[in-house]
Enzyme design. Structure first.
Site, PDB file in Angstrom:
ATOM      1  N   ASN A  26     -20.969  34.051   4.083  1.00  0.00           N
ATOM      2  CA  ASN A  26     -22.019  34.400   3.124  1.00  0.00           C
ATOM      3  C   ASN A  26     -22.662  33.203   2.435  1.00  0.00           C
ATOM      4  O   ASN A  26     -23.499  33.369   1.556  1.00  0.00           O
ATOM      5  CB  ASN A  26     -21.453  35.343   2.044  1.00  0.00           C
ATOM      6  CG  ASN A  26     -21.124  36.711   2.590  1.00  0.00           C
ATOM      7  OD1 ASN A  26     -20.515  36.826   3.647  1.00  0.00           O
ATOM      8  ND2 ASN A  26     -21.504  37.749   1.880  1.00  0.00           N
TER       9      ASN A  26
ATOM     10  N   VAL B 251     -27.278  31.909  -0.317  1.00  0.00           N
ATOM     11  CA  VAL B 251     -26.061  32.589  -0.766  1.00  0.00           C
ATOM     12  C   VAL B 251     -26.296  34.089  -0.650  1.00  0.00           C
ATOM     13  O   VAL B 251     -27.171  34.638  -1.324  1.00  0.00           O
ATOM     14  CB  VAL B 251     -25.712  32.212  -2.228  1.00  0.00           C
ATOM     15  CG1 VAL B 251     -24.470  32.966  -2.692  1.00  0.00           C
ATOM     16  CG2 VAL B 251     -25.494  30.702  -2.351  1.00  0.00           C
ATOM     17  N   CYS B 252     -25.553  34.740   0.236  1.00  0.00           N
ATOM     18  CA  CYS B 252     -25.766  36.164   0.502  1.00  0.00           C
ATOM     19  C   CYS B 252     -24.872  37.021  -0.393  1.00  0.00           C
ATOM     20  O   CYS B 252     -23.660  37.122  -0.177  1.00  0.00           O
ATOM     21  CB  CYS B 252     -25.472  36.472   1.970  1.00  0.00           C
ATOM     22  SG  CYS B 252     -26.633  35.662   3.072  1.00  0.00           S
ATOM     23  N   LEU B 253     -25.496  37.619  -1.412  1.00  0.00           N
ATOM     24  CA  LEU B 253     -24.784  38.506  -2.334  1.00  0.00           C
ATOM     25  C   LEU B 253     -25.694  39.687  -2.662  1.00  0.00           C
ATOM     26  O   LEU B 253     -26.891  39.492  -2.908  1.00  0.00           O
ATOM     27  CB  LEU B 253     -24.453  37.777  -3.645  1.00  0.00           C
ATOM     28  CG  LEU B 253     -23.251  36.838  -3.698  1.00  0.00           C
ATOM     29  CD1 LEU B 253     -23.196  36.164  -5.062  1.00  0.00           C
ATOM     30  CD2 LEU B 253     -21.944  37.571  -3.425  1.00  0.00           C
TER      31      LEU B 253
END
Length: 445
Positions: free
Chosen positions: A85, A92-94
């Site tokens: 992520n 930033v994968c959130l």
């Protein structure tokens, strides 16, 4: 709206900076509160352990109604993906940032903020980061189990190489050949009362430089332990295994070379010790110039000596070579404790840039204690609001030594062997106490 967002960001920054969380740090330039730098220190017992991971936050005028933009900075110049992520390009994968599809209720809300984002990113730095990849729950084949192990091994290696070693080498100006530049000659002027107008935009903004240097000294033995573990589990020169989810420009490529990492860690340690020692010579010139810092440290020294006398404290404090930048503390073990009867000598090294650069302390008398590193560096935390008050530092060191029932906190793991015994079984604790008592007795010999 704009004023409200600035007020909210300022308050969040202030709250985080007051917080004694030892794994998060935030900073911004005074003139630019919307651009924030953040540091996450990798959690214990993960392949990210005690790594220094930096992120850039950009807050828009609609914050907190809309989430900030977040970019990972620790990517080896866009060449290293540290997590399924956390991409090599900094993405930033959130779900709370709207950069990843999440379950209902996981999207951004105005109740969230800087700290909740940092904690969410930190939670990605897990024992088994491979499981962050979507579809992991369906992966039970033997090849996936091997991938998980391979992934952990390469993250551990690159955490050391990129987030710790490269960062510190840059701070210390250590060359690729391991050459350490000689300490800079003492500056001619230390008259800090003269206002100097400098263009901030031309000065590199490195808010975590001093923090990372001091934490490196805390965690040095843990880094060496990670190197040893890596040597046992991998072959020198063996290439990293590419993971199924890694794309051509979004991957973590490289080879294992733990012997080289070990050499570089020792070079950094040596450079930091030399830097602390160099402060003494630089400080003598600052004293001769009667700089603000020199006068301040001399006054604080005299006040603390006087307060020791008034309170009847047995501890002794003196200046080495009459230099206000090098103090010598003689600590007498607290009666009716395991430290009773001990006599311990510690040196406090101050920078002419104190308090921007915080003091470095080293116990010269050997003491087997879970809050003192093998080389004598104590692990203590002085309140952020009083970092310029030396008495607070001394009190915090003594509190860390004498604390009867400290809470378990792996972020204070500075002496791996002592820490393991202290927090182990009842037999381990007895063994710890015996080792501590032996070092106390030896301190008087």
């Amino acid at each position: 709206m704009a004023d409200h967002s600035v007020f909210r960001i300022t308050k969040e920054l202030s709250d985080l900076q007051k917080n004694s969380d030892l794994s998060l740090a935030v900073a911004c330039r005074d003139i630019d509160v919307r651009n924030v730098k953040a540091l996450i220190i990798g959690p214990h017992e993960t392949p990210y352990e005690f790594g220094f991971f930096e992120f850039a936050f950009k807050f828009n005028k609609e914050y907190p109604r809309k989430s900030p933009q977040v970019n990972a900075i620790t990517t080896n110049g866009g060449r290293c993906r540290f997590n399924p992520n956390i991409y090599a390009n900094g993405r930033v994968c959130l779900s709370i940032l709207g950069t990843w599809r999440g379950e209902r209720g996981e999207e951004w809300s105005a109740a969230q903020g800087l700290e909740s984002i940092l904690l969410s990113i930190q939670s990605l730095m897990s024992t088994n980061p491979y499981e962050n990849e979507p579809g992991f729950e369906d992966a039970n084949e033997a090849s996936d189990k091997k991938n998980q192990k391979d992934y952990v091994q390469k993250i551990r290696h690159e955490t050391l190489r990129i987030s710790v070693i490269q960062r510190l080498e840059e701070y210390l100006k250590i060359g690729a050949d391991g050459a350490v530049p000689p300490p800079e000659p003492p500056k001619e002027s230390y008259d800090l009362d003269i206002d100097t107008v400098e263009d901030e935009s031309n000065i590199p903004f490195e808010p975590f430089k001093d923090l990372c240097k001091r934490r490196f000294l805390w965690y040095f033995d843990s880094y060496l332990a990670a190197v040893q573990k890596g040597k046992e589990e991998t072959k020198e020169g063996q290439a990293f295994v590419r993971m199924p989810f890694e794309g051509s420009s979004n991957t973590m490529e490289g080879k294992f070379n733990y012997s080289e990492l070990e050499r570089r860690l020792h070079t950094i340690k040596q450079a930091l010790d030399s830097e602390s020692s160099a402060w003494a010579a630089e400080g003598l010139l600052a004293k001769a110039k009667e700089s603000t810092v020199a006068v301040n440290l001399q006054r604080q020294f005299e006040q603390i000596v006087e307060s020791f006398k008034r309170s009847g404290a047995a501890h002794n404090l003196e200046l080495e070579d009459n230099n206000p930048f090098t103090w010598v503390l003689t600590y007498f073990g607290k009666p009716m404790t395991n430290l009773d009867g001990g006599l311990f000598r510690a040196k406090l090294f101050f920078s002419p840039r104190f308090p921007e650069e915080q003091p470095r302390i080293k116990f010269e008398t050997r003491l087997f204690h879970h809050r003192i590193a093998v080389d004598g560096t104590p692990c203590y935390v002085a309140p952020a609001s009083r970092r310029e008050d030396v008495k607070t530092h001394i009190e915090a060191i003594i509190d860390a030594l004498e604390e009867d029932h400290p809470p378990y906190d792996p972020r204070t793991l500075v002496h791996p062997e002592a820490f393991k015994l202290y927090w182990g079984s009842s037999e381990d604790r007895r063994s710890y106490n015996r080792r501590l008592r032996r070092s106390v007795q030896q301190s008087m010999e």
